[in-house]
Design a protein around this motif. Structure first.
Motif, PDB file in Angstrom:
ATOM      1  N   ALA A 204       3.406  -8.637   4.552  1.00 32.39           N
ATOM      2  CA  ALA A 204       4.160  -7.422   4.228  1.00 32.39           C
ATOM      3  C   ALA A 204       5.392  -7.748   3.395  1.00 32.39           C
ATOM      4  O   ALA A 204       5.742  -7.007   2.458  1.00 32.39           O
ATOM      5  CB  ALA A 204       4.554  -6.695   5.513  1.00 32.39           C
ATOM      6  N   LEU A 205       6.071  -8.841   3.724  1.00 26.96           N
ATOM      7  CA  LEU A 205       7.235  -9.249   2.934  1.00 26.96           C
ATOM      8  C   LEU A 205       6.827  -9.595   1.506  1.00 26.96           C
ATOM      9  O   LEU A 205       7.516  -9.209   0.550  1.00 26.96           O
ATOM     10  CB  LEU A 205       7.923 -10.445   3.591  1.00 26.96           C
ATOM     11  CG  LEU A 205       8.750 -10.142   4.839  1.00 26.96           C
ATOM     12  CD1 LEU A 205       9.160 -11.437   5.518  1.00 26.96           C
ATOM     13  CD2 LEU A 205       9.983  -9.301   4.502  1.00 26.96           C
ATOM     14  N   ALA A 206       5.725 -10.319   1.349  1.00 23.01           N
ATOM     15  CA  ALA A 206       5.257 -10.628  -0.003  1.00 23.01           C
ATOM     16  C   ALA A 206       4.962  -9.341  -0.765  1.00 23.01           C
ATOM     17  O   ALA A 206       5.303  -9.210  -1.952  1.00 23.01           O
ATOM     18  CB  ALA A 206       4.016 -11.512   0.065  1.00 23.01           C
ATOM     19  N   GLY A 207       4.337  -8.382  -0.082  1.00 20.49           N
ATOM     20  CA  GLY A 207       4.091  -7.090  -0.719  1.00 20.49           C
ATOM     21  C   GLY A 207       5.377  -6.397  -1.119  1.00 20.49           C
ATOM     22  O   GLY A 207       5.481  -5.815  -2.203  1.00 20.49           O
ATOM     23  N   ALA A 336       4.951  -0.048   8.189  1.00 16.97           N
ATOM     24  CA  ALA A 336       5.675  -0.454   6.981  1.00 16.97           C
ATOM     25  C   ALA A 336       4.701  -0.726   5.838  1.00 16.97           C
ATOM     26  O   ALA A 336       4.942  -0.336   4.688  1.00 16.97           O
ATOM     27  CB  ALA A 336       6.523  -1.697   7.266  1.00 16.97           C
ATOM     28  N   ALA A 337       3.582  -1.385   6.146  1.00 15.06           N
ATOM     29  CA  ALA A 337       2.585  -1.674   5.115  1.00 15.06           C
ATOM     30  C   ALA A 337       1.981  -0.388   4.569  1.00 15.06           C
ATOM     31  O   ALA A 337       1.779  -0.248   3.348  1.00 15.06           O
ATOM     32  CB  ALA A 337       1.492  -2.578   5.683  1.00 15.06           C
ATOM     33  N   ALA A 424      -1.326  -5.153   5.512  1.00 14.07           N
ATOM     34  CA  ALA A 424      -0.328  -5.792   4.647  1.00 14.07           C
ATOM     35  C   ALA A 424      -0.990  -6.597   3.540  1.00 14.07           C
ATOM     36  O   ALA A 424      -0.487  -6.639   2.410  1.00 14.07           O
ATOM     37  CB  ALA A 424       0.586  -6.693   5.486  1.00 14.07           C
ATOM     38  N   ARG A 425      -2.125  -7.227   3.846  1.00 18.36           N
ATOM     39  CA  ARG A 425      -2.783  -8.057   2.835  1.00 18.36           C
ATOM     40  C   ARG A 425      -3.239  -7.240   1.639  1.00 18.36           C
ATOM     41  O   ARG A 425      -3.209  -7.721   0.502  1.00 18.36           O
ATOM     42  CB  ARG A 425      -3.971  -8.792   3.483  1.00 18.36           C
ATOM     43  CG  ARG A 425      -4.763  -9.649   2.521  1.00 18.36           C
ATOM     44  CD  ARG A 425      -5.716 -10.576   3.273  1.00 18.36           C
ATOM     45  NE  ARG A 425      -6.485  -9.902   4.284  1.00 18.36           N
ATOM     46  CZ  ARG A 425      -7.610  -9.197   4.040  1.00 18.36           C
ATOM     47  NH1 ARG A 425      -8.057  -9.090   2.815  1.00 18.36           N
ATOM     48  NH2 ARG A 425      -8.262  -8.621   5.031  1.00 18.36           N
ATOM     49  N   ARG A 426      -3.641  -5.983   1.855  1.00 15.69           N
ATOM     50  CA  ARG A 426      -4.105  -5.172   0.733  1.00 15.69           C
ATOM     51  C   ARG A 426      -2.994  -4.863  -0.263  1.00 15.69           C
ATOM     52  O   ARG A 426      -3.232  -4.494  -1.407  1.00 15.69           O
ATOM     53  CB  ARG A 426      -4.814  -3.910   1.176  1.00 15.69           C
ATOM     54  CG  ARG A 426      -4.143  -2.874   2.041  1.00 15.69           C
ATOM     55  CD  ARG A 426      -3.097  -1.991   1.563  1.00 15.69           C
ATOM     56  NE  ARG A 426      -3.213  -0.654   2.109  1.00 15.69           N
ATOM     57  CZ  ARG A 426      -2.616  -0.207   3.201  1.00 15.69           C
ATOM     58  NH1 ARG A 426      -1.875  -1.014   3.931  1.00 15.69           N
ATOM     59  NH2 ARG A 426      -2.727   1.048   3.570  1.00 15.69           N
ATOM     60  N   LEU A 427      -1.719  -5.058   0.159  1.00 20.39           N
ATOM     61  CA  LEU A 427      -0.605  -4.844  -0.755  1.00 20.39           C
ATOM     62  C   LEU A 427      -0.609  -5.842  -1.902  1.00 20.39           C
ATOM     63  O   LEU A 427      -0.090  -5.557  -2.988  1.00 20.39           O
ATOM     64  CB  LEU A 427       0.722  -4.935  -0.002  1.00 20.39           C
ATOM     65  CG  LEU A 427       0.907  -3.969   1.169  1.00 20.39           C
ATOM     66  CD1 LEU A 427       2.216  -4.257   1.883  1.00 20.39           C
ATOM     67  CD2 LEU A 427       0.850  -2.523   0.707  1.00 20.39           C
ATOM     68  N   LEU A 428      -1.182  -7.027  -1.684  1.00 19.29           N
ATOM     69  CA  LEU A 428      -1.240  -8.028  -2.744  1.00 19.29           C
ATOM     70  C   LEU A 428      -2.130  -7.545  -3.886  1.00 19.29           C
ATOM     71  O   LEU A 428      -1.781  -7.680  -5.065  1.00 19.29           O
ATOM     72  CB  LEU A 428      -1.743  -9.362  -2.190  1.00 19.29           C
ATOM     73  CG  LEU A 428      -0.968  -9.925  -0.992  1.00 19.29           C
ATOM     74  CD1 LEU A 428      -1.569 -11.253  -0.563  1.00 19.29           C
ATOM     75  CD2 LEU A 428       0.510 -10.072  -1.312  1.00 19.29           C
ATOM     76  N   GLN A 429      -3.275  -6.988  -3.542  1.00 15.89           N
ATOM     77  CA  GLN A 429      -4.161  -6.437  -4.568  1.00 15.89           C
ATOM     78  C   GLN A 429      -3.528  -5.223  -5.234  1.00 15.89           C
ATOM     79  O   GLN A 429      -3.612  -5.043  -6.455  1.00 15.89           O
ATOM     80  CB  GLN A 429      -5.508  -6.051  -3.963  1.00 15.89           C
ATOM     81  CG  GLN A 429      -6.510  -5.509  -4.983  1.00 15.89           C
ATOM     82  CD  GLN A 429      -6.827  -6.531  -6.065  1.00 15.89           C
ATOM     83  OE1 GLN A 429      -7.246  -7.641  -5.757  1.00 15.89           O
ATOM     84  NE2 GLN A 429      -6.621  -6.170  -7.323  1.00 15.89           N
TER      85      GLN A 429
END
Length: 509
Positions: A204-207, A336-337, A424-429
């Motif tokens: 989430a922070l990376a996003g 949050a994500a 949260a991982r989908r925020l990278l894409q």
């Protein structure tokens, strides 16, 4: 130089530096007395007759099974090995570094009961650049990010795999090359390592960090589009936004005014505009992007709290009691994500409409169709706009909330989960898609402003265009476009447009 982490008081700017710069980190030595006291308390409980979850019992549905004192070390090792069930591609190095740092911060609160040896090993791994191979999938975001954190912990006991200096090695070999010894886990230490929200929170922070850069770029690309389309700056007037009162809207409008100040293009049509109003994608840029900024700022508060939290189980409380709770449930991170996903999708959606406006000869106020000097013979930026439409649509689909999709696990012992990790991982894409959209808007804006010569844009936007042209030449005739789109997206992702503008821009933290 290593960043010194004071547990409970680490800000997002520090974590962003670690993410972007790859800085190692160490724990403030002042945290050690509390860590040692909690470890001594766990050792005493392990030697006693009372059954305490995670110390001398099984886990989850097996918590009722008492474990003999001589089997406690085997219990902790088995816990790590049995939970290494992650699948998929390894998480990127920057995120794994954040995971290690967040775990260090959580253990540093002095409520987890681990020995200082574990703290020193994590610090040593960060200093040496040992990044465990952590598969991206397998966590439901409750009871901790169990599977991915087990892959992290496996390296610490000399198992699993890790990246070191570009090589993928066994965990044992990576530690040996760095002169580090694996640990033999004692009571509760395995559970302390794999319980917690550190993977969900790191993702989430990376996003957030990526979305923040993209939002700053969106303010700039929106200004480019406004000048290219000969849009009005009247909708950015301060009093309009003060009358509504939303902080993000006020900040975005102020940045747009500064970016467009002194544009000859703007001055050329100030008195004789035929348009009464610009389309929403220009006129409502402060309202939409400002609302997204407010959402990211709200998320920042949540994630700073979570990053500094003790989230494993059980916890050693200030009165010495060892109590099982539920801090490992990542519902705040999941929400949050989901909020970030909405913001990312909307930043891209309104930017895509500005791109569509600029390439459309019916809407772009005198610019050639698809921004090519010879429409017909050349297609110009026609299909670049189509690509952004595809990416915008994909982000809309990805914005569906993950947090509402709970499912029972672990024989119904863990009967409500957050789904924070893949949420949260989908925020990278999504941020990768957004960078492409904004990169194309940077190209269309710069190309459109070029057609307004001999009128000049503002000094800040001229500097932005110079940065773009340093990587991507103006489009005179059709050419192989894919490298241009990749280069434009890198300008966004690396924050170079914001740097080129030379003005303060609103940030989420």
């Amino acid at each position: 130089m290593p960043v010194t982490l004071t547990p409970g008081h680490v800000d997002l700017a520090t974590l962003a530096e670690i993410y972007w710069q790859g800085s190692p980190a160490t724990l403030d030595p002042a945290a050690m007395p509390a860590i040692e006291a909690a470890a001594a308390r766990i050792a005493a409980v392990a030697a006693g007759a009372e059954a305490v979850y995670g110390v001398n019992t099984g886990f989850g549905k097996l918590a009722s099974i008492r474990i003999a004192a001589e089997d406690v070390e085997t219990l902790q090792r088995n816990l790590i090995l049995s939970h290494c069930c992650g699948v998929g591609a390894p998480l990127e190095t920057g995120i794994v570094r954040l995971i290690l740092v967040l775990k260090l911060m959580s253990l540093g609160r002095g409520a987890s009961g681990v020995r200082p040896a574990l703290i020193r090993l994590i610090e040593g791994m960060l200093a040496a650049g040992i990044m465990p191979v952590i598969p991206e999938k397998g966590s439901v975001g409750a009871s901790g990010d169990l599977a991915p954190l087990a892959h992290m912990a496996a390296v610490m006991i000399g198992e699993g795999e890790a990246f070191l200096e570009g090589q993928r090695l066994s965990g044992a070999e990576a530690l040996a090359r760095a002169g580090l010894d694996p640990v033999i886990l004692t009571a509760k230490e395995g559970l302390a390592l794999i319980n917690g929200t550190q993977v969900s929170t790191a993702l989430a922070l990376a996003g957030l960090f990526r979305a923040d850069r993209a939002l700053q770029a969106a303010v700039i690309t929106g200004a480019l589009s406004t000048d290219a389309a000969m849009g009005s700056t009247a909708p950015t007037r301060a009093e309009i936004h003060a009358l509504r009162g939303h902080r993000g809207q006020i900040d975005v409008a102020a940045s747009l005014r500064a970016l467009l100040e002194g544009s000859q293009i703007r001055e050329s049509h100030r008195e004789d505009d035929e348009r009464v109003q610009d389309p929403y994608c220009l006129r409502c840029h402060p309202q939409v992007t400002g609302a997204c900024l407010d959402l990211l700022r709200q998320v920042s508060v949540t994630l700073q709290i979570e990053a500094n939290a003790a989230t494993d189980n059980p916890l050693v409380l200030s009165d010495g009691s060892v109590v099982s709770g539920g801090n490992f449930h990542a519902e705040p991170v999941a929400f949050a994500a989901d909020q970030m996903a909405l913001a990312i999708a909307e930043i891209g959606a309104i930017a895509q409409r500005r791109i569509a406006l600029l390439v459309d000869p019916a809407l772009n106020y005198g610019l050639p169709g698809f921004l090519t000097p010879a429409p017909g013979l050349n297609s110009g930026l026609m299909i670049a706009e189509v690509t952004t439409a595809a990416l915008m649509s994909e982000n809309k689909q990805l914005a569906h909330p993950a947090s509402v999709d709970s499912t029972p696990t672990s024989a119904n012992q863990e009967d409500h989960v957050s789904m924070a990790c893949h949420g949260a991982r989908r925020l990278l894409q999504m941020t990768a898609n957004l960078n492409y959209i904004l990169g194309v808007e940077a190209l269309t804006g710069a190309q459109g402003i070029g057609f307004r010569a001999p009128l000049d844009t503002s000094a800040p936007l001229a500097a932005v265009i110079a940065a773009i042209r340093g990587e991507i030449s103006a489009l005179a005739e059709d050419r192989y476009m894919a490298p241009d789109l990749e280069a434009a997206a890198r300008l966004i992702a690396e924050g170079r447009l914001a740097a080129a503008a030379g003005l303060p821009l609103p940030s989420a933290f």
